[in-house]
Write a protein that holds these residues in place. Structure first.
Motif, PDB file in Angstrom:
ATOM      1  N   SER A 261      33.427 -11.478   7.791  1.00 35.24           N
ATOM      2  CA  SER A 261      33.728 -10.790   8.757  1.00 35.24           C
ATOM      3  C   SER A 261      33.298  -8.997   8.747  1.00 35.24           C
ATOM      4  O   SER A 261      33.236  -8.765   9.994  1.00 35.24           O
ATOM      5  N   ARG A 262      32.842  -8.767   7.832  1.00 36.03           N
ATOM      6  CA  ARG A 262      32.491  -7.145   7.807  1.00 36.03           C
ATOM      7  C   ARG A 262      31.156  -7.095   8.351  1.00 36.03           C
ATOM      8  O   ARG A 262      30.752  -6.076   8.982  1.00 36.03           O
ATOM      9  N   TYR A 263      30.325  -8.343   8.548  1.00 29.25           N
ATOM     10  CA  TYR A 263      29.031  -7.887   8.979  1.00 29.25           C
ATOM     11  C   TYR A 263      28.514  -8.909  10.142  1.00 29.25           C
ATOM     12  O   TYR A 263      27.585  -8.688  10.665  1.00 29.25           O
ATOM     13  N   ARG A 264      29.447  -9.668  10.556  1.00 26.97           N
ATOM     14  CA  ARG A 264      29.280 -10.887  11.789  1.00 26.97           C
ATOM     15  C   ARG A 264      30.625 -11.402  12.236  1.00 26.97           C
ATOM     16  O   ARG A 264      31.492 -11.353  11.437  1.00 26.97           O
ATOM     17  N   PRO A 265      30.720 -11.648  13.497  1.00 26.83           N
ATOM     18  CA  PRO A 265      32.058 -12.107  13.975  1.00 26.83           C
ATOM     19  C   PRO A 265      32.275 -13.555  13.373  1.00 26.83           C
ATOM     20  O   PRO A 265      31.225 -14.437  13.130  1.00 26.83           O
ATOM     21  N   LEU A 266      33.368 -13.624  13.074  1.00 23.66           N
ATOM     22  CA  LEU A 266      33.606 -15.036  12.413  1.00 23.66           C
ATOM     23  C   LEU A 266      33.422 -16.317  13.359  1.00 23.66           C
ATOM     24  O   LEU A 266      33.434 -17.460  12.930  1.00 23.66           O
ATOM     25  N   LEU A 267      33.691 -16.160  14.562  1.00 25.23           N
ATOM     26  CA  LEU A 267      33.395 -17.226  15.717  1.00 25.23           C
ATOM     27  C   LEU A 267      32.147 -17.132  16.192  1.00 25.23           C
ATOM     28  O   LEU A 267      31.739 -18.065  17.072  1.00 25.23           O
ATOM     29  N   SER A 268      31.062 -16.364  15.657  1.00 24.97           N
ATOM     30  CA  SER A 268      29.803 -16.554  16.111  1.00 24.97           C
ATOM     31  C   SER A 268      28.982 -17.739  15.634  1.00 24.97           C
ATOM     32  O   SER A 268      29.628 -18.475  14.506  1.00 24.97           O
ATOM     33  N   GLU A 269      28.060 -17.945  16.074  1.00 22.04           N
ATOM     34  CA  GLU A 269      27.129 -19.341  15.931  1.00 22.04           C
ATOM     35  C   GLU A 269      26.612 -19.054  14.191  1.00 22.04           C
ATOM     36  O   GLU A 269      26.640 -19.994  13.650  1.00 22.04           O
ATOM     37  N   GLU A 270      26.236 -17.900  13.820  1.00 21.74           N
ATOM     38  CA  GLU A 270      25.909 -17.774  12.431  1.00 21.74           C
ATOM     39  C   GLU A 270      26.765 -17.954  11.411  1.00 21.74           C
ATOM     40  O   GLU A 270      26.546 -18.552  10.331  1.00 21.74           O
ATOM     41  N   ALA A 271      28.085 -17.593  11.759  1.00 22.37           N
ATOM     42  CA  ALA A 271      29.097 -17.511  10.815  1.00 22.37           C
ATOM     43  C   ALA A 271      29.625 -19.017  10.658  1.00 22.37           C
ATOM     44  O   ALA A 271      29.789 -19.706   9.490  1.00 22.37           O
ATOM     45  N   VAL A 272      29.761 -19.944  11.719  1.00 19.51           N
ATOM     46  CA  VAL A 272      30.180 -21.410  11.823  1.00 19.51           C
ATOM     47  C   VAL A 272      28.983 -22.227  11.462  1.00 19.51           C
ATOM     48  O   VAL A 272      29.256 -22.873  10.612  1.00 19.51           O
ATOM     49  N   ALA A 273      27.935 -22.071  12.090  1.00 13.92           N
ATOM     50  CA  ALA A 273      26.805 -22.837  11.619  1.00 13.92           C
ATOM     51  C   ALA A 273      26.081 -22.566  10.267  1.00 13.92           C
ATOM     52  O   ALA A 273      25.823 -23.748   9.528  1.00 13.92           O
ATOM     53  N   VAL A 274      25.793 -21.455   9.978  1.00 13.29           N
ATOM     54  CA  VAL A 274      25.024 -21.184   8.845  1.00 13.29           C
ATOM     55  C   VAL A 274      26.060 -21.172   7.505  1.00 13.29           C
ATOM     56  O   VAL A 274      25.851 -21.696   6.782  1.00 13.29           O
ATOM     57  N   HIS A 275      27.141 -20.198   7.394  1.00 10.27           N
ATOM     58  CA  HIS A 275      27.910 -20.001   6.641  1.00 10.27           C
ATOM     59  C   HIS A 275      29.273 -21.098   6.415  1.00 10.27           C
ATOM     60  O   HIS A 275      29.673 -21.178   5.195  1.00 10.27           O
ATOM     61  N   GLY A 276      29.336 -21.919   7.550  1.00  2.77           N
ATOM     62  CA  GLY A 276      30.325 -22.805   7.656  1.00  2.77           C
ATOM     63  C   GLY A 276      31.832 -22.512   7.572  1.00  2.77           C
ATOM     64  O   GLY A 276      32.603 -22.972   7.041  1.00  2.77           O
ATOM     65  N   VAL A 277      32.008 -21.109   8.287  1.00  2.43           N
ATOM     66  CA  VAL A 277      33.497 -20.666   8.444  1.00  2.43           C
ATOM     67  C   VAL A 277      34.004 -21.350   9.442  1.00  2.43           C
ATOM     68  O   VAL A 277      33.341 -21.590  10.599  1.00  2.43           O
ATOM     69  N   PRO A 278      35.369 -21.867   9.331  1.00  2.00           N
ATOM     70  CA  PRO A 278      35.950 -21.773   8.010  1.00  2.00           C
ATOM     71  C   PRO A 278      35.985 -23.221   7.077  1.00  2.00           C
ATOM     72  O   PRO A 278      36.867 -23.354   6.430  1.00  2.00           O
ATOM     73  N   PHE A 279      35.150 -24.264   7.860  1.00  2.32           N
ATOM     74  CA  PHE A 279      35.025 -25.357   7.135  1.00  2.32           C
ATOM     75  C   PHE A 279      35.090 -25.486   5.946  1.00  2.32           C
ATOM     76  O   PHE A 279      35.649 -26.311   4.968  1.00  2.32           O
ATOM     77  N   VAL A 280      33.714 -24.719   5.297  1.00  2.00           N
ATOM     78  CA  VAL A 280      33.598 -24.958   3.982  1.00  2.00           C
ATOM     79  C   VAL A 280      34.649 -24.261   3.077  1.00  2.00           C
ATOM     80  O   VAL A 280      34.960 -24.547   1.944  1.00  2.00           O
ATOM     81  N   SER A 281      35.360 -23.306   3.531  1.00  2.00           N
ATOM     82  CA  SER A 281      36.340 -22.612   2.792  1.00  2.00           C
ATOM     83  C   SER A 281      37.503 -23.484   2.634  1.00  2.00           C
ATOM     84  O   SER A 281      38.082 -23.492   1.560  1.00  2.00           O
ATOM     85  N   ILE A 282      37.675 -24.204   3.596  1.00  2.00           N
ATOM     86  CA  ILE A 282      38.847 -25.228   3.781  1.00  2.00           C
ATOM     87  C   ILE A 282      38.509 -26.332   2.792  1.00  2.00           C
ATOM     88  O   ILE A 282      39.382 -26.852   1.714  1.00  2.00           O
TER      89      ILE A 282
END
Length: 663
Positions: free
Chosen positions: A25-46
């Protein structure tokens, strides 16, 4: 102690996953496509927290269970990888706190403990699930292949400098390139072998273990389908990783540890069948919708050169995908049923299909084959036989898959209102007995079939009555034809007899009378006159004899009994007439004529001691002629005369003619 260590790992994993989300969250919005599609927030964390938690639950029950520790390892290492990757990207791309060397080391650690390690651990999990043991000793080679693959991948990373490591750009040397070529194929081959092992274990297992393995197979299938979907969508959109492409994969991640833990712990396995069923339907529907939507949007956009509003293109694609999915829905539901319920789904699919066919098959010729096929497929029988009992007719029997003379090993009756209408029987394959659930299913099928059997039996019974009426109508028509023919023949015989026995005497009478006038009163004239009188009397007697058997005048004047007495006295027949008081009365003209004809015709061949009995029994005139040689009388003529007035002839005894005529 083991359980405490596992729960400590769960706590650390949760803290690391939370730190990963904070860093991201410090360098990109958590709901952005990069955060969801690339990093898997929050699915991979779950997913990583779920892996560690489910692993701890298994360890808490079985301290040394390998699957529990492998799940804890996957969750713990993946949480470290996620946090390290997020920090590396923050430092390298967004000028986060720390030096470039520290960011490189974080990226190197993320690669070392990331996806390749998780895939290798999952390969071992699928090889030993659900009981922690390999399918056989030979399958240990698959685990060795997976570990060698990860070892090669780790060796490839060791050839790189951690401080200069770039996640997106690997400058590999000859040794690193060789190890990278070995690493990923070995891990992929081990995973494929693990899938094969799961399928084989599923085919060989029974009962509760089969339910366990099915859940594991479903978890693996969801991830495999999600990967295929990801590859297809990225191929269509030019390799761009969007949330639409990665969403099914990220949804399947949390399902994996949940299904594995439920399978190993055997917790309410059957209660989750419905959830699995709907999950499979949702996954397949999502994959189809995503591929279809992306493909149609690209195709339509290419055709119209983007000159149309994107909203209308999306609307058209959505409508076409919805229309295209409807024909596939039945196949998707059947596949989901088979994955969720296994062989338990097949009988009820067959029963459901039979229910649909039942409304379309009211005729026994089409109903019985449908019931036999439904019963055979429902219990996986080698053959099945259905019998329908039709009152007053032969039983109707049909077999599936082909007509067979074998007797069923097990039968269930089909009853309706306490009446047995038929039966359903099956012959099971050798070595496979009929299970209690199969017996109950056949009883359910019999109950469902009872009403249809009743209708079919009534239809067959009605058809038999109609056929009998047709036969009776034909017999009556034939009897009428014979009566008409008999009347014509009698008339012709009478005409011939009159011409021969009567007219032959009367025809020359005018000429002979004329000659008498000429002769006067001579002796010759007297002799000729005497001859004329004799010839005339002969003609009249012949006429009287001819008309007595057909139209006796006394029958219409005095009745049946007196006409018969007169006939016996006139013909000199050796027979006795016995008339009970109830029969010494007048009857309808047709009844008297038929009875008189029967007696006169029978007495043509009567022997010495013949007897005629007349009586009235239950409002019917009963006529019996004893001492008759039936081979010399026209039996069919008697039958036709009696049946014409509604009577019944009884001609069983060779010396008795008996008829019964309603009065």
């Amino acid at each position: 102690m083991y359980a405490r260590a596992a729960w400590v790992l769960v706590t650390i994993t949760a803290l690391l996953a939370g730190a990963d989300i904070w860093v991201t969250s410090r360098y990109r919005p958590l709901l952005s496509e990069e955060a969801v599609a690339v990093h898997g927030v929050p699915f991979v964390s779950i997913a990583v927290i779920g892996c560690a938690t489910m692993g701890a639950l298994i360890v808490a029950r079985w301290a040394r269970h390998p699957i529990g520790w492998l799940l804890c390892l996957i969750g713990f290492s993946s949480s470290i990888s996620l946090l390290a990757e997020a920090y590396s990207v923050w430092v390298v791309t967004a000028d986060g706190p720390g030096s470039r060397s520290l960011g490189g080391v974080a990226g190197w650690v993320a690669s070392l403990l990331g996806g390749q390690l998780s895939l290798a651990a999952l390969g071992v999990v699928f090889l030993v699930a659900p009981d922690g043991h390999f399918l056989s000793r030979r399958w240990r080679a698959a685990a060795v292949v997976v570990l060698v693959g990860y070892g090669a991948y780790a060796g490839m990373l060791l050839t790189l400098s951690p401080t200069e490591y770039d996640i997106d750009d690997h400058n590999l040397g000859p040794v690193g390139s060789l190890l990278s070529v070995v690493g990923l194929p070995f891990i992929s081959g081990g995973l494929i072998a693990a899938m094969v092992s799961t399928v084989l274990r599923l085919r060989r297992s029974q009962g509760e273990q089969r339910q366990q393995v099915r859940l594991i197979a479903v978890s693996a299938a969801l991830i495999a389908l999600s990967f295929v979907y990801l590859i297809v969508v990225q191929t269509i959109n030019g390799g761009h990783q969007t949330w639409l492409a990665t969403l099914p994969l990220y949804i399947s991640y949390p399902c994996l540890p949940l299904l594995l833990a439920v399978a190993v712990l055997r917790y309410r396995l059957f209660d989750l069948d419905l959830i699995i069923n709907r999950a499979v339907v949702l996954a397949l529907g999502t994959i189809f919708a995503g591929i279809g939507y992306a493909g149609l949007v690209l195709a339509v956009s290419g055709l119209v050169n983007l000159r149309t509003s994107g909203f209308w293109v999306s609307l058209l694609a959505t409508a076409l995908v919805a229309l295209a999915f409807q024909p596939l829905r039945g196949w998707v539901v059947r596949l989901a049923n088979r994955l969720a319920y296994g062989v338990r789904a097949q009988p009820y699919e067959a029963l459901s299909d039979f229910s649909r066919r039942l409304a379309e098959t009211p005729s026994p010729t089409s109903l019985l084959p449908a019931v036999a096929e439904a019963a055979g497929r429902a219990v996986s029988a080698r053959s099945s036989t259905v019998v329908l009992q039709v009152p007053g007719a032969d039983w109707i029997s049909k077999s599936w898959p082909a007509e067979s003379d074998e007797s069923p090993e097990w039968e269930v009756p089909v009853r309706y209102g306490g009446e047995t209408l038929g039966s359903i029987g099956v012959i099971m394959p050798k070595g496979r007995p009929l299970r209690p659930t199969d017996e109950q299913l056949l009883r359910d099928l019999a109950d469902q079939t009872a009403v249809a059997f009743r209708n079919a039996a009534m239809e067959s019974e009605l058809a038999a009555h109609v056929a009998a009426l047709d036969v009776t109508t034909g017999a009556l028509a034939e009897s009428r034809r014979r009566l008409v023919a008999a009347d014509d023949a009698t008339r012709q015989r009478l005409e011939s007899a009159i011409a021969r026995d009567v007219l032959s005497h009367l025809a020359p009478m005018p000429e002979r009378l004329s000659s008498l006038r000429v002769a006067g009163s001579s002796v010759a004239a007297s002799v000729e006159l005497e001859r004329l009188v004799t010839s005339t009397n002969t003609a009249l007697e012949s006429l009287r004899e001819l008309t007595h058997g057909v139209f006796p005048g006394q029958l219409s004047r005095s009745g049946l009994s007196r006409a018969l007495r007169s006939h016996l006295a006139r013909t000199g027949a050796v027979a006795v007439l016995r008339v009970e008081p109830s029969a010494d009365r007048r009857f309808p003209a047709g009844v008297e004529a038929a009875a008189y004809f029967c007696c006169v015709e029978a007495l043509r061949s009567a022997s010495t001691g013949a007897r005629i009995d007349l009586a009235v029994v239950a409002e019917e005139l009963v006529v019996r002629v004893h001492g008759v040689a039936r081979g010399e009388i026209d039996v069919q003529a008697i039958v036709d005369r009696i049946e014409a007035v509604g009577g019944t002839p009884y001609l069983d005894d060779p010396l008795l003619v008996s008829v019964s005529i309603p009065v």
